[in-house]
Design a protein around this motif. Structure first.
Motif, PDB file in Angstrom:
ATOM      1  N   CYS A  38       0.585  -1.073   0.440  1.00 45.31           N
ATOM      2  CA  CYS A  38       0.375   0.241  -0.093  1.00 45.31           C
ATOM      3  C   CYS A  38       0.849   1.263  -0.146  1.00 45.31           C
ATOM      4  N   HIS A  39       2.526   0.964  -0.094  1.00 44.88           N
ATOM      5  CA  HIS A  39       2.725   2.653  -0.142  1.00 44.88           C
ATOM      6  C   HIS A  39       2.456   3.426   1.110  1.00 44.88           C
ATOM      7  N   LEU A  40       2.866   2.805   2.443  1.00 46.41           N
ATOM      8  CA  LEU A  40       2.936   3.258   3.485  1.00 46.41           C
ATOM      9  C   LEU A  40       4.327   3.678   4.254  1.00 46.41           C
ATOM     10  N   TYR A  41       4.941   2.788   4.144  1.00 46.02           N
ATOM     11  CA  TYR A  41       6.239   3.686   4.446  1.00 46.02           C
ATOM     12  C   TYR A  41       6.832   4.738   3.710  1.00 46.02           C
ATOM     13  N   PHE A  67      -7.608  -7.518  14.183  1.00 47.47           N
ATOM     14  CA  PHE A  67      -8.438  -6.210  13.418  1.00 47.47           C
ATOM     15  C   PHE A  67      -8.551  -5.371  14.430  1.00 47.47           C
ATOM     16  N   ASP A  68      -8.820  -5.385  15.811  1.00 43.62           N
ATOM     17  CA  ASP A  68      -9.087  -4.630  16.362  1.00 43.62           C
ATOM     18  C   ASP A  68      -7.288  -3.747  17.311  1.00 43.62           C
ATOM     19  N   GLU A  69      -6.586  -4.713  17.099  1.00 41.98           N
ATOM     20  CA  GLU A  69      -5.034  -4.791  17.670  1.00 41.98           C
ATOM     21  C   GLU A  69      -4.766  -4.075  16.690  1.00 41.98           C
ATOM     22  N   PHE A  70      -5.335  -4.092  14.781  1.00 43.98           N
ATOM     23  CA  PHE A  70      -4.797  -3.581  13.149  1.00 43.98           C
ATOM     24  C   PHE A  70      -4.791  -2.353  13.782  1.00 43.98           C
ATOM     25  N   ASP A  71      -5.861  -1.603  14.157  1.00 42.54           N
ATOM     26  CA  ASP A  71      -6.677  -0.599  14.289  1.00 42.54           C
ATOM     27  C   ASP A  71      -5.484   0.447  15.168  1.00 42.54           C
ATOM     28  N   ARG A  72      -5.670   0.242  16.398  1.00 43.91           N
ATOM     29  CA  ARG A  72      -4.896   0.065  17.670  1.00 43.91           C
ATOM     30  C   ARG A  72      -3.136   0.593  16.606  1.00 43.91           C
ATOM     31  N   LEU A  73      -3.060   0.633  16.378  1.00 38.99           N
ATOM     32  CA  LEU A  73      -1.390  -0.141  15.428  1.00 38.99           C
ATOM     33  C   LEU A  73      -1.451   1.284  14.823  1.00 38.99           C
ATOM     34  N   LEU A  74      -2.221   1.295  13.666  1.00 38.44           N
ATOM     35  CA  LEU A  74      -3.032   1.866  12.551  1.00 38.44           C
ATOM     36  C   LEU A  74      -2.492   3.515  13.496  1.00 38.44           C
ATOM     37  N   GLU A  76      -1.112   3.805  16.234  1.00 36.08           N
ATOM     38  CA  GLU A  76       0.124   3.923  16.880  1.00 36.08           C
ATOM     39  C   GLU A  76       1.368   4.693  15.818  1.00 36.08           C
ATOM     40  N   VAL A  77       1.442   4.478  15.115  1.00 36.27           N
ATOM     41  CA  VAL A  77       1.864   4.650  13.619  1.00 36.27           C
ATOM     42  C   VAL A  77       1.565   5.897  13.079  1.00 36.27           C
ATOM     43  N   SER A  78       0.154   6.943  12.961  1.00 38.87           N
ATOM     44  CA  SER A  78      -0.129   7.878  12.247  1.00 38.87           C
ATOM     45  C   SER A  78       0.836   9.025  12.396  1.00 38.87           C
ATOM     46  N   PRO A  79       1.262   9.228  13.424  1.00 41.77           N
ATOM     47  CA  PRO A  79       2.176  10.473  13.267  1.00 41.77           C
ATOM     48  C   PRO A  79       3.676  10.445  12.732  1.00 41.77           C
ATOM     49  N   LYS A  80       3.694   8.841  12.030  1.00 38.43           N
ATOM     50  CA  LYS A  80       5.240   9.296  11.225  1.00 38.43           C
ATOM     51  C   LYS A  80       4.392   9.258   9.562  1.00 38.43           C
ATOM     52  N   PHE A  81       3.306   8.882   9.891  1.00 35.41           N
ATOM     53  CA  PHE A  81       2.621   8.824   8.529  1.00 35.41           C
ATOM     54  C   PHE A  81       2.842  10.490   8.111  1.00 35.41           C
ATOM     55  N   ALA A  82       2.269  10.495   9.271  1.00 35.68           N
ATOM     56  CA  ALA A  82       2.088  12.579   8.750  1.00 35.68           C
ATOM     57  C   ALA A  82       2.955  13.380   8.740  1.00 35.68           C
ATOM     58  N   LYS A  83       4.166  12.732   9.274  1.00 31.64           N
ATOM     59  CA  LYS A  83       5.376  13.515   9.015  1.00 31.64           C
ATOM     60  C   LYS A  83       5.662  13.341   7.953  1.00 31.64           C
ATOM     61  N   ALA A  93      -4.218  11.760   9.167  1.00 33.11           N
ATOM     62  CA  ALA A  93      -2.665  10.702   8.575  1.00 33.11           C
ATOM     63  C   ALA A  93      -3.381   9.281   9.541  1.00 33.11           C
ATOM     64  N   PHE A  94      -4.131   8.955  10.501  1.00 31.85           N
ATOM     65  CA  PHE A  94      -4.845   7.598  10.467  1.00 31.85           C
ATOM     66  C   PHE A  94      -6.000   7.741   9.089  1.00 31.85           C
ATOM     67  N   ASN A  95      -6.791   8.455   9.218  1.00 29.72           N
ATOM     68  CA  ASN A  95      -8.081   8.403   8.157  1.00 29.72           C
ATOM     69  C   ASN A  95      -7.091   8.257   6.183  1.00 29.72           C
ATOM     70  N   MET A  96      -6.097   8.521   5.957  1.00 29.58           N
ATOM     71  CA  MET A  96      -5.425   8.589   4.718  1.00 29.58           C
ATOM     72  C   MET A  96      -5.050   7.432   5.049  1.00 29.58           C
ATOM     73  N   MET A  97      -4.198   6.586   5.627  1.00 28.88           N
ATOM     74  CA  MET A  97      -4.041   5.080   5.818  1.00 28.88           C
ATOM     75  C   MET A  97      -4.815   4.756   6.175  1.00 28.88           C
ATOM     76  N   LEU A  98      -6.559   4.544   6.375  1.00 36.64           N
ATOM     77  CA  LEU A  98      -7.121   4.075   6.394  1.00 36.64           C
ATOM     78  C   LEU A  98      -7.465   3.448   4.623  1.00 36.64           C
ATOM     79  N   GLN A  99      -7.675   5.088   3.392  1.00 33.73           N
ATOM     80  CA  GLN A  99      -8.028   5.172   2.747  1.00 33.73           C
ATOM     81  C   GLN A  99      -6.938   4.052   1.714  1.00 33.73           C
ATOM     82  N   VAL A 100      -6.286   4.234   1.938  1.00 31.89           N
ATOM     83  CA  VAL A 100      -5.008   3.871   0.828  1.00 31.89           C
ATOM     84  C   VAL A 100      -5.245   1.918   1.047  1.00 31.89           C
TER      85      VAL A 100
END
Length: 173
Positions: A38-41, A67-74, A76-83, A93-100
């Motif tokens: 999904c090219h999130l890195y 799936f619930d833990e996956f949601d928490r993981l997203l 957790e990493v959303s600040p780095k994705f936002a950067k 950033a979290f919503n953008m990751m969900l869409q991707v």
């Protein structure tokens, strides 16, 4: 969108497992595949970050996340994705990751495909075999197995590959 995300989560859970597996938990390996496909890195969000987040959110003693833990993981990493994507808000950033993630599934890049050279058909067509190789197949092209080999030796006696089985009594009487 939540149903699409859950469907893609299940698809990645079952990727590489086999047919009819029906897994509902995601391994660390498949999580990395999800993020790569999904090219999130990016520069800030790396494999190490997802490994650390995976260890934080998973249940102690388990090797996979729900799936619930996956949601928490997203989350957790959303600040780095936002950067990486120059977003001001972690929720954006979290919503953008969900869409991707909801828009793509696992790719088969790097896997072995069917040969396009054409030489494979000549090598596997029994009608083109000659000599002793021709004798190893019946008329339909099915291999005869060991029966197709004329040079097989019986392997019985006192020692393996002993050729004079049953000759002792003839020489010592």
């Amino acid at each position: 969108m939540a149903n699409e995300l859950h469907a893609h989560f299940i698809t990645f859970c079952n990727f590489g497992v086999g047919t009819g597996a029906g897994k509902t938990t995601l391994s660390d390996k498949n999580l990395k595949k999800l993020f790569k496909d999904c090219h999130l890195y990016g520069k800030s969000l790396t494999v190490t970050d997802t490994d650390i987040a995976f260890s934080k959110v998973k249940t102690l003693g388990k090797k996979e996340i729900t799936f619930d833990e996956f949601d928490r993981l997203l989350h957790e990493v959303s600040p780095k994705f936002a950067k990486d994507h120059k977003l001001r808000d972690n929720e954006d950033a979290f919503n953008m990751m969900l869409q991707v993630i909801a828009s793509g599934g696992p790719s088969l890049a790097g896997t072995t495909g069917v040969s396009k050279t054409g030489g494979v058909e000549r090598m596997t067509d029994h009608a083109h075999y000659t000599g002793s190789h021709k004798e190893r197949f019946d008329d339909t092209g099915k291999g005869k197995g060991l029966e197709g080999r004329t040079s097989s030796q019986p392997n019985h006696g006192y020692v393996g590959n002993y050729k004079g089985a049953g000759t002792y009594d003839k020489t010592h009487n």
